[in-house]
Design a protein around this motif. Structure first.
Motif, PDB file in Angstrom:
ATOM      1  N   HIS B  25     -14.835  -4.876  47.431  1.00  0.00           N
ATOM      2  CA  HIS B  25     -13.868  -5.693  46.693  1.00  0.00           C
ATOM      3  C   HIS B  25     -12.554  -5.920  47.437  1.00  0.00           C
ATOM      4  O   HIS B  25     -11.486  -5.929  46.826  1.00  0.00           O
ATOM      5  N   LYS B  27      -9.874  -8.233  49.050  1.00  0.00           N
ATOM      6  CA  LYS B  27      -9.525  -9.641  48.878  1.00  0.00           C
ATOM      7  C   LYS B  27      -8.867 -10.130  50.162  1.00  0.00           C
ATOM      8  O   LYS B  27      -7.864  -9.575  50.604  1.00  0.00           O
ATOM      9  N   ARG B  28      -9.464 -11.128  50.750  1.00  0.00           N
ATOM     10  CA  ARG B  28      -8.964 -11.602  52.033  1.00  0.00           C
ATOM     11  C   ARG B  28      -7.612 -12.283  51.864  1.00  0.00           C
ATOM     12  O   ARG B  28      -7.401 -13.047  50.928  1.00  0.00           O
ATOM     13  N   TYR B  41      -4.486  -6.073  54.174  1.00  0.00           N
ATOM     14  CA  TYR B  41      -5.874  -6.530  54.122  1.00  0.00           C
ATOM     15  C   TYR B  41      -6.669  -6.008  55.314  1.00  0.00           C
ATOM     16  O   TYR B  41      -7.815  -5.582  55.184  1.00  0.00           O
ATOM     17  N   ARG B  55     -19.318  -0.870  50.142  1.00  0.00           N
ATOM     18  CA  ARG B  55     -20.341  -1.844  50.526  1.00  0.00           C
ATOM     19  C   ARG B  55     -21.406  -1.094  51.322  1.00  0.00           C
ATOM     20  O   ARG B  55     -21.093  -0.234  52.145  1.00  0.00           O
ATOM     21  N   GLN B  84     -22.591 -10.278  45.044  1.00  0.00           N
ATOM     22  CA  GLN B  84     -21.994 -11.557  44.642  1.00  0.00           C
ATOM     23  C   GLN B  84     -21.108 -11.402  43.408  1.00  0.00           C
ATOM     24  O   GLN B  84     -21.258 -12.105  42.410  1.00  0.00           O
ATOM     25  N   THR B  85     -20.194 -10.445  43.456  1.00  0.00           N
ATOM     26  CA  THR B  85     -19.281 -10.223  42.341  1.00  0.00           C
ATOM     27  C   THR B  85     -17.898  -9.937  42.907  1.00  0.00           C
ATOM     28  O   THR B  85     -17.769  -9.455  44.035  1.00  0.00           O
ATOM     29  N   THR B  86     -16.858 -10.210  42.122  1.00  0.00           N
ATOM     30  CA  THR B  86     -15.503  -9.911  42.582  1.00  0.00           C
ATOM     31  C   THR B  86     -14.994  -8.612  41.973  1.00  0.00           C
ATOM     32  O   THR B  86     -13.993  -8.075  42.400  1.00  0.00           O
ATOM     33  N   ALA B  87     -15.687  -8.123  40.940  1.00  0.00           N
ATOM     34  CA  ALA B  87     -15.297  -6.861  40.306  1.00  0.00           C
ATOM     35  C   ALA B  87     -16.557  -6.148  39.834  1.00  0.00           C
ATOM     36  O   ALA B  87     -17.586  -6.786  39.612  1.00  0.00           O
ATOM     37  N   ILE B 107      -8.600  -1.305  42.571  1.00  0.00           N
ATOM     38  CA  ILE B 107      -8.718  -2.544  41.813  1.00  0.00           C
ATOM     39  C   ILE B 107      -8.324  -2.393  40.352  1.00  0.00           C
ATOM     40  O   ILE B 107      -8.045  -3.374  39.679  1.00  0.00           O
TER      41      ILE B 107
END
Lengths: 187, 109
Positions: B25, B27-28, B41, B55, B84-87, B107
């Motif tokens: 998770h 965030k770029r 980052y 990951r 394929q999820t942001t959270a 997060i």
């Protein structure tokens, strides 16, 4: 034109469980949307076997289909039939986004056959090969010793193993050594 | 030994079948960000003793990336989920809250 030869050139290790080079086999990597009905129909026509569920391989004789990942299928056909098979796949999927590649010469196919075939593999791969969990038709991509490999069970005493051609000798010796050492007796 | 369930091919893969991919998770921060944000980052990572999101790649198997929630202290695996999820999914967060009341991670701060 040079003659096509398999990486192990017919090598056989005879013990209670026999490890042998299964010779040349046509293999086509198919990537794309594997829910595509045209793709399924083309594969069924080429191999005559049912579509494999995740973690399964359906093989009859030299032909078969193996589930490699959610977007990849391995199509097995006799070695000489690969160009024709590729032509049929291209025709069936014309205009769609997919990849079909002849990987026959990039791979080696080894067969393990005998009363404790599953134990020969269980010593080498981080996979639960207990007869209750790994049954005929099951397919698994994993590693054998230090190299990537995949295998599927044809019947309780027969397992087919594929690996990259460059590591065919290593894989064969690994399996032959494991077979010669005998069963563990745990299963 | 860590065993993670691959959500794509459905097998319980051993650690040696997998490749670790660091913190999940992220965030770029793109060209419009400040230098400090970009540095965060690139270099700043969570290093918790407890709940962590990571990951992983099923490198010897189906080759897919997925995400896992586990405890770095006990090696307990709370669950794995698609990349394929942001959270993290709600039910996984509920499971973690049940097992580690009062937990927090980057997060959720």
């Amino acid at each position: 034109m040079s003659n096509s030869v398999s990486a192990l050139q017919g090598k056989v290790a005879t013990a209670k469980v026999m490890v042998r080079d299964a010779g040349l086999r046509g293999m086509i990597t198919l990537r794309g949307d594997i829910t595509n009905t045209k793709l399924k129909a083309a594969c069924a026509g080429l191999t005559g076997v049912d579509w494999p569920a995740p973690g399964q391989a359906n093989c009859v004789g030299d032909k078969g289909l193996a589930w490699m990942s959610p977007d990849e299928i391995l199509l097995l056909v006799p070695y000489a039939e690969v160009p024709a098979a590729l032509g049929l796949v291209a025709k069936a999927l014309k205009g769609q986004h997919y990849l079909a590649e002849n990987v026959s010469d990039a791979r080696a196919l080894i067969q393990i056959e005998g009363p404790f075939a599953a134990e020969v593999l269980a010593k080498l791969a981080p996979v639960d090969l207990h007869p209750a969990n790994f049954k005929p038709g099951n397919f698994r991509r994993t590693r054998l010793g230090q190299v990537a490999a995949a295998f599927w069970m044809r019947d309780v005493d027969t397992i087919d193993v594929i690996c990259f051609r460059s590591v065919a000798d290593y894989t064969f010796d690994l399996l032959a050594t494991s077979a010669a050492a005998g069963p563990v007796g745990y299963f | 030994m860590l065993i993670l369930h691959c959500p794509y091919c459905g097998v319980d893969a051993d650690e040696t079948d997998l490749h670790a991919g660091g913190q999940a998770h992220l965030k770029r921060k793109g060209p419009d960000s400040s230098d400090a944000d970009f540095e965060d980052y690139l270099f700043m990572r969570e290093n918790p003793k407890g709940v962590h999101f990571e990951r992983w790649r099923h490198v010897y198997g189906c080759g897919k990336w997925f995400l896992a929630a586990r405890c770095t202290n006990t090696l307990e695996v709370f669950g794995t989920y698609a990349a394929q999820t942001t959270a993290p999914p709600k039910d996984l967060l509920d499971t973690i809250s049940e097992k580690r009341p009062g937990w927090s991670w980057g997060i959720s701060k």
